[in-house]
Design a protein around this motif. Sequence first.
Motif, mmCIF file in Angstrom:
data_model
loop_
_atom_site.group_PDB
_atom_site.id
_atom_site.type_symbol
_atom_site.label_atom_id
_atom_site.label_comp_id
_atom_site.label_asym_id
_atom_site.label_seq_id
_atom_site.Cartn_x
_atom_site.Cartn_y
_atom_site.Cartn_z
ATOM 1 N N THR A 1 0.839 -1.195 0.000
ATOM 2 C CA THR A 1 0.000 0.000 0.000
ATOM 3 C C THR A 1 0.871 1.240 0.000
ATOM 4 O O THR A 1 1.908 1.286 0.669
ATOM 5 N N VAL A 2 0.428 2.234 -0.762
ATOM 6 C CA VAL A 2 1.111 3.533 -0.831
ATOM 7 C C VAL A 2 0.107 4.595 -0.412
ATOM 8 O O VAL A 2 -0.974 4.702 -1.017
ATOM 9 N N ILE A 3 0.452 5.372 0.620
ATOM 10 C CA ILE A 3 -0.443 6.433 1.110
ATOM 11 C C ILE A 3 0.375 7.694 1.315
ATOM 12 O O ILE A 3 1.602 7.691 1.218
ATOM 13 N N SER B 1 -2.187 9.213 -6.155
ATOM 14 C CA SER B 1 -3.305 8.300 -5.953
ATOM 15 C C SER B 1 -2.909 7.269 -4.905
ATOM 16 O O SER B 1 -2.092 6.388 -5.169
ATOM 17 N N SER B 2 -3.490 7.407 -3.700
ATOM 18 C CA SER B 2 -3.203 6.448 -2.641
ATOM 19 C C SER B 2 -3.948 5.155 -2.940
ATOM 20 O O SER B 2 -5.180 5.134 -3.040
ATOM 21 N N THR B 3 -3.182 4.067 -3.099
ATOM 22 C CA THR B 3 -3.800 2.801 -3.488
ATOM 23 C C THR B 3 -2.908 1.654 -3.047
ATOM 24 O O THR B 3 -1.828 1.865 -2.468
ATOM 25 N N SER C 1 1.807 4.750 -8.248
ATOM 26 C CA SER C 1 0.728 5.513 -7.617
ATOM 27 C C SER C 1 0.660 6.934 -8.123
ATOM 28 O O SER C 1 0.023 7.793 -7.502
ATOM 29 N N THR D 1 3.503 -0.884 3.977
ATOM 30 C CA THR D 1 2.820 0.360 3.616
ATOM 31 C C THR D 1 3.864 1.445 3.441
ATOM 32 O O THR D 1 4.649 1.720 4.366
ATOM 33 N N VAL E 1 4.771 5.277 3.062
ATOM 34 C CA VAL E 1 4.158 6.537 3.461
ATOM 35 C C VAL E 1 4.999 7.684 2.942
ATOM 36 O O VAL E 1 6.194 7.774 3.241
ATOM 37 N N TYR F 1 -0.708 8.879 10.299
ATOM 38 C CA TYR F 1 -0.558 7.799 9.301
ATOM 39 C C TYR F 1 -0.423 6.442 9.979
ATOM 40 O O TYR F 1 -1.023 5.453 9.556
#
Length: 965
Positions: free
Chosen positions: A862-864, A869-871, A888, A929, A931, A953
């Motif tokens: 996951t990329v936030i 685009s966080s996905t 992303s 993930t 961040v 986060y």
Amino acid sequence: MVRLKLSSFICGLAAALVLVVSGPAVPTAYAQTPTAAQMEAFKNLPADQQRAIMESAGRGGAANSRAQPDRQVEFPQTVMPLSSVSSEDAPYVDARTGEPRLKAGEAILFSVEIRRYERSVSELEEAQRRAVQQGVQPGTQGVGSGSGTLHASVSGTSEPKLLVRTAEEEQRLEEFRQNILRRNPYKLDRWGILDTPELGSIPLAGLTAEQATERLAAEVRLKDFVVRVTRLALEPIGTEALEPFGYELFAGMPSTFAPATDIPVPSEYVVGPGDTLEVQLLGNTKGRYSLVVGRDGRIDFPELGPIAVSGRRFEEVRKALEFRVSEQMLGTQASISIGELRSIRVFVLGEANVPGSYTVSGLSTITNALFVSGGIKKIGSLRNIQHKRNGKVIGTLDLYDLLLKGDTRTDARLLPGDVIFVPPVGPTVGLAGEVRRPAIYELKDEKTAAALLRLGGGFTPKADPVLATVERVNDQRVRITLDLDLTSAAGNAALLRNGDTLRIAAIRPTLENSVVLNGHVFRPGEYGFTPGMHITDVLRGLDELKPNADQHYVLIRRETTSGGRIQVLSADLKAALADPRSSSNLELAPRDQINVFDLETGRDRVIEPLMRELRLQARLDEPTPEVSVAGKVKVPGKYPLESGMRVSDLLRAGGLLDEAAFRGEAELTRYDVPDGASRRAQLVEIDLQRVRAGDPTADIALQPYDYLVVKEVPMWGVQEEVEIRGEVRFPGRYPIHRGETLRSLMQRAGGLTEHAFPAGAVLTREELKEREKRQLETLANRMEMDLAQLSIMSSQEAGIRDAGQTMSVGQSLLASLREAEPVGRLVIDLPRAARAAPGSDRDVILKNGDTLIVPRITQEVTVIGEVQSSTSHLYRNDLSRNDYIAMSGGLTPRADGKHIYIVRADGSVVTSAGNRWFRNSPDIQPGDTIVAPLDTERMRPLPFWTSVTQIIYHLAISVAAVNSF
């Protein structure tokens, strides 16, 4: 001078209202239009003054009643009760809402809270400028520091508004508020004015509670407060509650009217013009006629001609007509009856509610006329109502005969032109206390106390006639009290005066020659006392007790004969019933109060009042007989110290030992004052085993203020349990013992399934959740203060770039921080913990409430954060961190590319700080993930915000991990 001006003003206002009320009938020379000031002053006048002005202007009141024509009222009529609002109380009830208005002498209750108002940034700048002039320097945690700190908090977005008050202001307002609340409840004076030292004089009479609240809210001295007024509807008691007797008879209004055809006509009825005679002829001549008595007093009888009947009784008229028909019409007989009755005009004058002339039925009596006139005013007499005819009094009506005896003999029938005159009330005497009809009575022939008691219906069963008193105003205009013994002839023959009040006292509420049983029993109440009576004579068996009653501790309150002092005793009821001859079966005394407790609820309701009584009778050489027990007993608390009380008795008072009690030893703390100047504590060890065995050497006697503590069995406590969910063979809740580890729990749960993802295991802990919650609140408060400081600095300093953007980002971060939910996650390495050796630092010790979640195998990365685009992406071992960010959409302009970090599936964080490998090619694993944080350094030198973003986060990732299961 002031009174003359006020009188002139009211007269002028009344004259001005004449034109408005009366219309063009008022002569032009006297007509004038009221000014706006006069009308406003008229609205602010009391209700009674308004009515007086309107009556003088020709509207309402007696003047209006005199100008109206005769009232036409049919008879008979029924009377329905009025509403709860009497005519006298009508001015004190809001006509629109029906809410009661405040009256003079009424009590009100104040509710006052400090108003939390807002100031804009410009107002805040002015406040800070004044603070700087006063020597208050700006601080980091608020707008100022020291005693002049201005406390601020953000409450808006476009133009922040700040709640600002100095500490001195807050203290001053709180002192002002406490001074107002301390004087609750308030009472309006006889003019209806609220008079307080803080607010001055504020008129409130005539307003409802809501209107009074609005008036007080408009006061400048209360601009910093939110006030609420509550009307205290206090019921009068004693002599103030006495009402004049008999006037409630007229507390009704004429309602439905029934026809008069069904009313039997008495033989003494006097026939007059307007009456109708029904004649039926039988025999040779047949016929039916309705003959109306004309104005000349005659009827036109067919075949017989005019016959005079007016002024004669109906019985005489009937016999005369029947005789004449039989004499003059051979073979014919007549049957005479009366049909419709005439209406008569009478006058009701004097102290009637609505005096005037009334047209009523010919069968009406004095009471009927009084009813249609609205009854009698409270200043009118009920005992000397005069019936006048042709200017002479032909009889009097005493309504007390009707009300008290049902005697209607003096309720005479009326004739046209009769006058009912109600004179003012005669001498009155009040009768209060323990009588059947307490009221204010009008005296006629009653002169003595015995005669007044007959009017009041006599004594109630609880009356004490020996202690009667008379309140009187003597000849010197001084209020005095006289004692009367109404059991003696002299007391009954005592003469009463106008204005006296005879009060009959009640007997004492204490019970003599009886004992009282209260508490957790089926049949509480009073029981007759006999000498030699024991507790088992009142409680004859355990089946008298309700379930869960304490069978071992029954408390008895006893009143001794020495100065009214009380004594407290206790008994073991179960032991007394088992052996009635034992010392446990206490002998009772008159007026003893027996209390039986239950084991489920506390005993303060009974114990605390007893303790207060014992404290009040304590002396310097006789301290309060009070002992306490705490710890593992069923009902810990304070208990009265009985004569000869020992440790076993105190344990019995506390409901005996709890199942968790340590049966080895207990601690008794004893206090004494050996030198009379200081208090000293002494610790005494108590051997509970020997106490329970009945050893008198261990079961020591207690002294005042002894404090017994029963310890808990070591390692005893509430059963701890943890929960394991997800990919284990046997998920569920597991009870644990203290010191149990995660490795042991995994073995009990059967280990992992083939679909488990141990690297992503989540362990949550309640105490960590509480700690995170407190930390989040601290961070939010600190950030709120930083935003307030930044808002002020940006408005004062010129040339600051992106101030609006910085505030917007800060507001967004603050909102996210306020909404963040703590998770309480503990980062663990589940595979290592499951394989850890017992006692090693990798073997995680579990705590009560822990929850272990083992997810299924995951293949996502996951990329936030600050990416386009966080996905989430499917894991590939050939992709790097930058590859996933590129997939992303890449970083946004606000991203901090130098501080990108990775949160592993187990919750651990890998950052680039001091990590050369991370900057080159970080190893990405399934469940990670990535961040991309916000670059806060570009907007404002507040590095604290960077930590806030990382916390937000990290919490979001932990919540997602828990919720994904």
